[in-house]
Design an enzyme around this catalytic site. Sequence first.
Site, mmCIF file in Angstrom:
data_model
loop_
_atom_site.group_PDB
_atom_site.id
_atom_site.type_symbol
_atom_site.label_atom_id
_atom_site.label_comp_id
_atom_site.label_asym_id
_atom_site.label_seq_id
_atom_site.Cartn_x
_atom_site.Cartn_y
_atom_site.Cartn_z
ATOM 1 N N LYS A 211 -24.485 -0.198 12.567
ATOM 2 C CA LYS A 211 -24.724 -1.141 11.476
ATOM 3 C C LYS A 211 -26.086 -1.815 11.672
ATOM 4 O O LYS A 211 -26.901 -1.866 10.766
ATOM 5 C CB LYS A 211 -23.607 -2.174 11.466
ATOM 6 C CG LYS A 211 -23.756 -3.213 10.397
ATOM 7 C CD LYS A 211 -22.563 -4.143 10.436
ATOM 8 C CE LYS A 211 -22.845 -5.403 9.671
ATOM 9 N NZ LYS A 211 -21.747 -6.357 9.743
ATOM 10 N N GLU A 217 -26.990 1.399 23.331
ATOM 11 C CA GLU A 217 -26.214 2.593 23.684
ATOM 12 C C GLU A 217 -26.402 3.690 22.633
ATOM 13 O O GLU A 217 -26.615 4.860 22.952
ATOM 14 C CB GLU A 217 -24.715 2.251 23.775
ATOM 15 C CG GLU A 217 -24.317 1.381 24.949
ATOM 16 C CD GLU A 217 -24.384 -0.108 24.628
ATOM 17 O OE1 GLU A 217 -25.147 -0.497 23.705
ATOM 18 O OE2 GLU A 217 -23.692 -0.888 25.301
ATOM 19 N N GLY A 268 -18.350 -4.813 12.026
ATOM 20 C CA GLY A 268 -18.195 -3.525 12.712
ATOM 21 C C GLY A 268 -16.740 -3.170 12.956
ATOM 22 O O GLY A 268 -16.287 -2.069 12.634
ATOM 23 N N ARG A 269 -15.972 -4.105 13.494
ATOM 24 C CA ARG A 269 -14.581 -3.784 13.858
ATOM 25 C C ARG A 269 -13.678 -3.658 12.637
ATOM 26 O O ARG A 269 -12.552 -3.194 12.746
ATOM 27 C CB ARG A 269 -14.045 -4.836 14.831
ATOM 28 C CG ARG A 269 -14.162 -6.263 14.359
ATOM 29 C CD ARG A 269 -13.923 -7.243 15.498
ATOM 30 N NE ARG A 269 -14.168 -8.630 15.122
ATOM 31 C CZ ARG A 269 -15.357 -9.211 15.116
ATOM 32 N NH1 ARG A 269 -16.439 -8.516 15.418
ATOM 33 N NH2 ARG A 269 -15.485 -10.481 14.787
ATOM 34 N N GLU A 355 -11.961 -9.569 19.740
ATOM 35 C CA GLU A 355 -13.318 -9.937 19.319
ATOM 36 C C GLU A 355 -13.263 -10.889 18.117
ATOM 37 O O GLU A 355 -14.145 -11.723 17.939
ATOM 38 C CB GLU A 355 -14.145 -8.689 18.970
ATOM 39 C CG GLU A 355 -15.643 -8.960 19.033
ATOM 40 C CD GLU A 355 -16.494 -7.699 19.019
ATOM 41 O OE1 GLU A 355 -17.102 -7.378 20.046
ATOM 42 O OE2 GLU A 355 -16.565 -7.043 17.970
ATOM 43 N N HIS A 386 7.294 4.006 32.214
ATOM 44 C CA HIS A 386 7.214 4.463 33.603
ATOM 45 C C HIS A 386 5.994 3.877 34.294
ATOM 46 O O HIS A 386 5.562 4.371 35.321
ATOM 47 C CB HIS A 386 7.170 5.988 33.628
ATOM 48 C CG HIS A 386 8.362 6.593 32.946
ATOM 49 N ND1 HIS A 386 9.497 6.977 33.627
ATOM 50 C CD2 HIS A 386 8.623 6.821 31.641
ATOM 51 C CE1 HIS A 386 10.387 7.441 32.767
ATOM 52 N NE2 HIS A 386 9.883 7.345 31.547
ATOM 53 N N LYS A 501 -25.699 -8.886 26.426
ATOM 54 C CA LYS A 501 -26.709 -7.937 25.924
ATOM 55 C C LYS A 501 -28.103 -8.376 26.333
ATOM 56 O O LYS A 501 -28.928 -7.578 26.776
ATOM 57 C CB LYS A 501 -26.670 -7.890 24.385
ATOM 58 C CG LYS A 501 -25.579 -7.045 23.797
ATOM 59 C CD LYS A 501 -25.834 -6.857 22.308
ATOM 60 C CE LYS A 501 -24.576 -6.501 21.574
ATOM 61 N NZ LYS A 501 -24.719 -6.535 20.121
HETATM 62 C C1 G6Q Z 1 -17.694 -5.167 16.037
HETATM 63 C C2 G6Q Z 1 -18.684 -5.546 16.993
HETATM 64 C C3 G6Q Z 1 -19.257 -4.456 17.840
HETATM 65 C C4 G6Q Z 1 -20.200 -3.520 17.100
HETATM 66 C C5 G6Q Z 1 -20.947 -2.684 18.119
HETATM 67 C C6 G6Q Z 1 -21.849 -1.666 17.489
HETATM 68 O O1 G6Q Z 1 -17.272 -5.908 15.195
HETATM 69 O O2 G6Q Z 1 -19.635 -6.328 16.424
HETATM 70 O O3 G6Q Z 1 -18.263 -3.705 18.487
HETATM 71 O O4 G6Q Z 1 -19.503 -2.728 16.208
HETATM 72 O O5 G6Q Z 1 -21.676 -3.539 18.961
HETATM 73 O O6 G6Q Z 1 -22.776 -2.271 16.657
HETATM 74 P P1 G6Q Z 1 -23.688 -1.452 15.703
HETATM 75 O O7 G6Q Z 1 -22.819 -0.764 14.707
HETATM 76 O O8 G6Q Z 1 -24.613 -2.440 15.092
HETATM 77 O O9 G6Q Z 1 -24.406 -0.435 16.554
#
Ligand code: G6Q
Length: 534
Positions: A211, A217, A268-269, A355, A386, A501
């Site tokens: 996003k 990463e 994002g989530r 989160e 288990h 970060k």
């Molecule tokens: C979700 C978070 C987080 C995010 C990642 C990836 O709500 O904000 O998990 O989705 O850090 O972010 P980008 O999509 O910006 O790479």
Amino acid sequence: MDNRLAHMRPDRTPAWRRLLKLARKPFDLAAPGALSPKRIRAMKSDAAGFRLLYATERVTPEVLRALQELASQTQAVGQFARMMRGEVMNEIVGHPSERRQVLHTASRNVFDDLSCKHDAAQAEAVGKAKTQLSRLKGLLAEVEQQGRFTDLVQVGIGGSDLGPRALYIALRGFWRPDRRVHFISNVDPDDAAMVLDGLDLSRTLVCVVSKSGTTLETLTNERLVADRFERAGLKPKDHFVAVTAEGSPMDDPGKYLRSFHMYDYIGGRFSATSMVGGAALGFGLGYDNFVEILRGAREMDLNALQPNIRKNLPLLAALLGIWNRNFLGHETLAILPYSQMLSRFVAHIQQLDMESNGKRVDRCGRPVKYATGPIVWGEPGTNCQHAFYQLIHQSETVVPCEFIGFRQGQLGEDLEVEGTTSQQKLLANLLAQAVALATGKRDDNPNKVFPGNRPSSLLIADRLTPRTLGALLAYYENKIAFQGFLWNINSFDQEGVQLGKVLANQFLDHFKAKGRRSEDDPTGWGLMDAAGLL
Ligand code: G6Q
């Protein structure tokens, strides 16, 4: 956001005070005959293909009435409707904050048959969702016609990975036989190598999802995967698709085969039903199955507008969670799907919940004086029986459990062994656990005593299909949003992930400086030195 809402104190409502009183003597599930058929029949609610059974929670009709009042006094459903209409709900009033609308529900509000009248903001988001969806349909038709691609690798992390991955894995019975989807998320180079090694890159699409377009990463992995393509004599531009926010550094259509957009009003989530999940799921399951996921999610969104908590499954689940967290004082929550297909689903819900609701200030920045989101974890049953059920049954820590089960398996292959099928064995175990946790067991031997009174709920549907999975996803998204509204916290930002970060970048500077002592950051430098990393 409405100022009065941001200043609300749920713990000062009459309903909260009433619940505190009722919690002094919660329902005794372990009393003889407490879990009667009458109670079980009375404590169930249906919506969007699911049935929620909650007789094994420590609630009485009186508690449920007080929870209904809490929902009314905090305007829980009204807040949900405001969110869906496109009001700014991601905000900390009086402080610098994201100040955004929260419109992930628009990504599945694409069915004219079900649509209600839209406000302007909502209509705009719905329009954009429809445009992205039809562009996805176009890409998928092109891919189909060319017959060139057999594999898709999604590169993304966190919200750009967990939801799509969990949904893809959950729908194995619906995978297209001629296609496979893979995921690379971790910056650990072994993650990428494990995925890429077995692939014919000439037949592979790569979907890079970020996003922000700035995530370390994902950008690193994009480069790493592109390098593999180049070394194989292939042009990344002919294989790479991007999903990113409009205007992000990754929003550069010239670099990609196709670019899709997501918008700042989709966290994002909460983005699995947007193009973040769309490209991979549409490729791997077929467009129509992706649309079925949206249909199920939409059904659960509409259910979340019901004012009566007994008819509104996500709200009821949110309130039962609040009863366990704030009034019975339980700090953790186990989500236990009795379906191997949901093996990554809990990881996604863990992120979604922790989160969103792992917060300590309210929506005008005041420290909250009550507990917020629980610690969420879990694994599929019966495997977990288990593993960690000993603690759940007999330790001093009470762990409320949310069981999820299906009347039928997804793949349809089963065998009767000693008079019962595997699916029946799976369900028998699910039910047995809920009863054992609730009623417990007396014994003269203290080591064999089960104290009981360990609350749980059971969420049951016929079969895990794209549609029920979409509804299940939205059930949790909406439950978590409701809890945020009820607690008056902002479930839609994530300031708590920023500090790490920033510091990681400082450590990267130390790696680049190749051991030269840093006066600016003696702690970081000292730590790296001690760890033998310089
Ligand atoms: C979700 C978070 C987080 C995010 C990642 C990836 O709500 O904000 O998990 O989705 O850090 O972010 P980008 O999509 O910006 O790479």
